[in-house]
Design an enzyme around this catalytic site. Structure first.
Site, PDB file in Angstrom:
ATOM      1  N   ASP A 147       0.853  -1.194   0.000  1.00  0.00           N
ATOM      2  CA  ASP A 147       0.000   0.000   0.000  1.00  0.00           C
ATOM      3  C   ASP A 147       0.894   1.251   0.000  1.00  0.00           C
ATOM      4  O   ASP A 147       1.662   1.464   0.945  1.00  0.00           O
ATOM      5  CB  ASP A 147      -0.883  -0.046   1.253  1.00  0.00           C
ATOM      6  CG  ASP A 147      -1.767   1.183   1.387  1.00  0.00           C
ATOM      7  OD1 ASP A 147      -1.699   2.074   0.511  1.00  0.00           O
ATOM      8  OD2 ASP A 147      -2.517   1.248   2.365  1.00  0.00           O
ATOM      9  N   ASP A 200      -1.011   9.100  -7.018  1.00  0.00           N
ATOM     10  CA  ASP A 200      -1.914   8.952  -8.164  1.00  0.00           C
ATOM     11  C   ASP A 200      -2.842   7.738  -7.961  1.00  0.00           C
ATOM     12  O   ASP A 200      -2.794   6.772  -8.733  1.00  0.00           O
ATOM     13  CB  ASP A 200      -1.033   8.788  -9.423  1.00  0.00           C
ATOM     14  CG  ASP A 200      -1.837   8.681 -10.698  1.00  0.00           C
ATOM     15  OD1 ASP A 200      -2.994   9.119 -10.711  1.00  0.00           O
ATOM     16  OD2 ASP A 200      -1.287   8.158 -11.685  1.00  0.00           O
TER      17      ASP A 200
END
Ligand code: SAM
Length: 280
Positions: free
Chosen positions: A143, A164
């Site tokens: 993550d 992003d």
């Protein structure tokens, strides 16, 4: 659940704006003879085929990078961007680079890249696209919102971070704000580039308002609408970038070139752009 695959969208108007600005930020960063880290919290696969696979489904690149490739008399910074994108293809444009490959073009021997990607298939592609790069490039199937914590501040005290996320999970908007708060506590002088979609829902604007309310001394916000919002209320009609600690040269370059980029990528008469900044 991870269902988003960036290959469907490779080279679209949002990629063009994001990768153009990313290249401008990195070109400025590499003017100084001191190493920096490039961190991509949501890296994607790194490289996309435009002539087979997902990108051929809706051919979004036809309304994106293709419009620039066929344009004449582009201003220097846009022409350089198009040349960089074209350099990945042998003749006709058939490959479109993701943000890590755009960034890699700017890397010098002592600069480093750290890339996070959570989707197992895209992670595998990313790792393959960057295999053999030794210690300069590190890819992680992790993550990116939490993975960045251990990287800040980088040893060289210089970094460009691209954030992003796919925003398929509405909580991504809050994750971005929290990540920026945490990251600025660890490393206030880094350059952070947050990408977001223009949608007919409140979360993107709330996220940007939240970033502005942080009272960061230096930021630049650029957004480009390419078409009128749809009557059914769905779909992305443009995109934006919020850049913390941008190069001081960026407002002028964008003021000069966004009118041309917006005209080239316009899908109807509603196309427009905005630039707002605070330089402390
Ligand atoms: N930055 C890429 C580029 O410009 O070429 C595109 C990235 S795409 C918009 C978002 C990517 O984030 C997807 O490949 C998705 O699988 C990945 N992703 C989703 N959640 C993530 C997370 N929490 N951490 C890292 N990657 C994640």
């Amino acid at each position: 659940m991870l269902s988003y695959r960036h290959a469907f969208h490779a080279g679209n108007h949002a990629d063009v704006l994001k990768h153009y600005v990313l290249g401008l930020v990195l070109a400025y960063t590499t003017q100084k003879d001191k190493p920096f880290w490039y961190i991509d919290t949501h890296a994607g696969a790194g490289m996309y085929s435009l002539d087979n696979g997902y990108a051929t489904q809706n051919k979004e690149y036809k309304r994106g990078i293709d419009k620039l490739v066929s344009a004449e008399n582009l201003p220097e910074t846009l022409a350089r961007f198009v040349d960089e994108i074209k350099s990945f293809s042998s003749e006709e444009l058939h490959l479109y680079p993701g943000s890590p490959k755009v960034a890699q073009k700017h890397l010098r021997r002592d600069d480093k890249m750290r890339l996070f990607e959570l989707h197992p298939t895209d992670y595998k592609l990313l790792a393959e696209n960057f295999s053999g790069k030794g210690r300069q490039v590190k890819t992680e199937m992790h993550d990116g919102f939490t993975g960045i914590k251990s990287l800040l501040p980088p040893p060289s005290r210089r970094a460009v971070v691209l954030i992003d996320p796919p925003y398929e999970d509405k909580e991504d908007y809050q994750h971005v704000n929290q990540m920026i708060i945490d990251s600025l506590e660890r490393f206030a002088t880094g350059t952070y580039i947050v990408w977001y979609p223009l949608l007919q829902r409140p979360e993107p604007n709330e996220m940007i308002d939240g970033l502005i309310e942080l009272n960061i001394p230096n930021w630049l916000h650029v957004a480009m609408t390419v078409e009128a919002p749809s009557i059914d209320g769905y779909g992305m009609f443009g995109s934006g970038l919020f850049i913390i600690n941008p190069p001081w040269t960026l407002p002028k370059i964008l003021n000069d070139t966004m009118p041309i980029l917006t005209r080239l990528l316009a899908l109807d008469e509603s196309s427009e752009f905005m630039i707002d900044s605070q330089i402390g």
